[in-house]
Write a protein that holds these residues in place. Structure first.
Motif, PDB file in Angstrom:
ATOM      1  N   PRO A  66       3.684 -10.714  -1.596  1.00  0.00           N
ATOM      2  CA  PRO A  66       4.924 -10.430  -2.139  1.00  0.00           C
ATOM      3  C   PRO A  66       4.857  -9.156  -3.107  1.00  0.00           C
ATOM      4  O   PRO A  66       5.873  -8.448  -3.530  1.00  0.00           O
ATOM      5  N   VAL A  67       3.703  -8.982  -3.760  1.00  0.00           N
ATOM      6  CA  VAL A  67       3.479  -7.948  -4.679  1.00  0.00           C
ATOM      7  C   VAL A  67       3.329  -6.597  -4.194  1.00  0.00           C
ATOM      8  O   VAL A  67       2.057  -6.320  -3.598  1.00  0.00           O
ATOM      9  N   CYS A  68       4.012  -5.672  -4.256  1.00  0.00           N
ATOM     10  CA  CYS A  68       3.812  -4.172  -3.763  1.00  0.00           C
ATOM     11  C   CYS A  68       3.580  -3.275  -5.172  1.00  0.00           C
ATOM     12  O   CYS A  68       4.325  -3.356  -6.074  1.00  0.00           O
ATOM     13  N   VAL A  69       2.480  -2.807  -5.277  1.00  0.00           N
ATOM     14  CA  VAL A  69       2.154  -1.731  -6.225  1.00  0.00           C
ATOM     15  C   VAL A  69       1.802  -0.598  -5.643  1.00  0.00           C
ATOM     16  O   VAL A  69       1.187  -0.197  -4.966  1.00  0.00           O
ATOM     17  N   ILE A  70       2.490   0.593  -6.508  1.00  0.00           N
ATOM     18  CA  ILE A  70       2.507   2.038  -6.281  1.00  0.00           C
ATOM     19  C   ILE A  70       1.254   2.369  -7.193  1.00  0.00           C
ATOM     20  O   ILE A  70       1.304   2.468  -8.561  1.00  0.00           O
ATOM     21  N   TYR A 108      -3.990  11.242  -5.517  1.00  0.00           N
ATOM     22  CA  TYR A 108      -3.547  10.353  -4.383  1.00  0.00           C
ATOM     23  C   TYR A 108      -2.773   9.255  -4.761  1.00  0.00           C
ATOM     24  O   TYR A 108      -2.619   8.965  -6.076  1.00  0.00           O
ATOM     25  N   THR A 109      -1.942   9.046  -4.046  1.00  0.00           N
ATOM     26  CA  THR A 109      -0.969   7.952  -4.130  1.00  0.00           C
ATOM     27  C   THR A 109      -1.111   6.815  -3.043  1.00  0.00           C
ATOM     28  O   THR A 109      -1.367   7.122  -1.917  1.00  0.00           O
ATOM     29  N   LEU A 110      -1.329   5.880  -3.713  1.00  0.00           N
ATOM     30  CA  LEU A 110      -1.441   4.505  -2.762  1.00  0.00           C
ATOM     31  C   LEU A 110      -0.402   3.461  -2.848  1.00  0.00           C
ATOM     32  O   LEU A 110       0.299   3.399  -3.939  1.00  0.00           O
ATOM     33  N   THR A 111      -0.191   2.741  -1.585  1.00  0.00           N
ATOM     34  CA  THR A 111       0.649   1.607  -1.735  1.00  0.00           C
ATOM     35  C   THR A 111      -0.338   0.518  -1.484  1.00  0.00           C
ATOM     36  O   THR A 111      -1.122   0.532  -0.632  1.00  0.00           O
ATOM     37  N   SER A 116      -0.569 -11.644  -5.439  1.00  0.00           N
ATOM     38  CA  SER A 116      -0.225 -11.864  -6.623  1.00  0.00           C
ATOM     39  C   SER A 116      -0.462 -10.660  -7.651  1.00  0.00           C
ATOM     40  O   SER A 116      -1.420  -9.801  -7.123  1.00  0.00           O
ATOM     41  N   VAL A 117      -0.044 -10.775  -8.907  1.00  0.00           N
ATOM     42  CA  VAL A 117      -0.311  -9.660  -9.817  1.00  0.00           C
ATOM     43  C   VAL A 117      -1.797  -9.874 -10.305  1.00  0.00           C
ATOM     44  O   VAL A 117      -2.702  -8.673 -10.262  1.00  0.00           O
ATOM     45  N   ALA A 118      -2.290 -10.936 -10.172  1.00  0.00           N
ATOM     46  CA  ALA A 118      -3.933 -11.253 -10.493  1.00  0.00           C
ATOM     47  C   ALA A 118      -4.634 -10.809  -9.396  1.00  0.00           C
ATOM     48  O   ALA A 118      -5.720  -9.943  -9.666  1.00  0.00           O
ATOM     49  N   GLY A 119      -4.210 -10.750  -8.152  1.00  0.00           N
ATOM     50  CA  GLY A 119      -4.879 -10.205  -6.940  1.00  0.00           C
ATOM     51  C   GLY A 119      -4.956  -8.656  -6.981  1.00  0.00           C
ATOM     52  O   GLY A 119      -5.940  -8.051  -6.697  1.00  0.00           O
ATOM     53  N   PHE A 120      -3.755  -8.000  -7.404  1.00  0.00           N
ATOM     54  CA  PHE A 120      -3.656  -6.727  -7.549  1.00  0.00           C
ATOM     55  C   PHE A 120      -4.851  -6.507  -8.678  1.00  0.00           C
ATOM     56  O   PHE A 120      -5.522  -5.434  -8.711  1.00  0.00           O
ATOM     57  N   GLN A 140       2.537   1.334 -10.972  1.00  0.00           N
ATOM     58  CA  GLN A 140       3.777   0.454 -10.863  1.00  0.00           C
ATOM     59  C   GLN A 140       3.938  -0.316  -9.977  1.00  0.00           C
ATOM     60  O   GLN A 140       3.737  -0.300  -8.864  1.00  0.00           O
ATOM     61  N   ILE A 141       4.605  -1.780 -10.531  1.00  0.00           N
ATOM     62  CA  ILE A 141       4.756  -2.793  -9.745  1.00  0.00           C
ATOM     63  C   ILE A 141       6.150  -2.681  -9.263  1.00  0.00           C
ATOM     64  O   ILE A 141       7.063  -2.683  -9.832  1.00  0.00           O
ATOM     65  N   ALA A 142       6.426  -2.899  -7.747  1.00  0.00           N
ATOM     66  CA  ALA A 142       7.780  -2.722  -7.514  1.00  0.00           C
ATOM     67  C   ALA A 142       8.509  -3.936  -7.512  1.00  0.00           C
ATOM     68  O   ALA A 142       8.186  -5.114  -7.425  1.00  0.00           O
TER      69      ALA A 142
END
Length: 154
Positions: A66-70, A108-111, A116-120, A140-142
């Motif tokens: 569920p955690v998407c981070v740009i 670069y921009t990654l998705t 989890s936030v800890a996993g990121f 940035q966390i979506a």
């Protein structure tokens, strides 16, 4: 490449973008084509490179990611070898779902999609920032996904 696509090609591409799981029979019927003509057309479009891959879009929440981070990344060096090394590295990390080489403030921009936030944080600190080509990043966390599609407006 778009100059090589006629209106029939575009109709076929729009239809399979919308539902790649449709049977060739129902797809051919909806397009007013025979199944054999449709098969040849799709084969030609694959050979042309217009169709890269047929996939299913998954719901990240349902599958436990569920955690998407740009993540915007800056490089230490702009040498071709450093860029290639980073791009090869990115292709080996399954949590990185997209990578764009950019103009502007970041290289670069990654998705990134994680459980989890800890996993990121672990991925970010131990892999992305630890890569020798990376000088720094911004993330940035979506909060939520408003639009998610791979359909191109053709």
């Amino acid at each position: 490449m778009s100059s090589k696509l006629n209106e029939t090609d575009k109709s076929v591409l729009r239809a399979i973008q919308n539902d790649s799981a449709s049977s060739s029979r129902s797809l051919a019927e909806s397009l007013g084509m025979s199944q054999s003509s449709l098969w040849r057309r799709i084969n030609d479009l694959e050979n042309l490179g217009a169709i890269k891959k047929r996939v299913a879009l998954l719901d990240a929440d349902v599958v436990g990611l569920p955690v998407c981070v740009i993540v915007q990344v800056n490089m230490v060096s702009y040498e071709a070898s450093a860029r290639k090394e980073f791009e090869n590295f990115v292709s080996t990390i399954p949590e990185i779902t997209t990578c764009y080489a950019m103009t502007g403030s970041y290289d670069y921009t990654l998705t990134v999609q994680t459980d989890s936030v800890a996993g990121f944080e672990a991925l970010h600190m131990n892999k992305i920032l630890a890569h020798p080509s990376v000088s720094g990043s911004s993330s940035q966390i979506a909060l939520r996904c408003v639009k998610y599609t791979t359909e191109l407006a053709i």
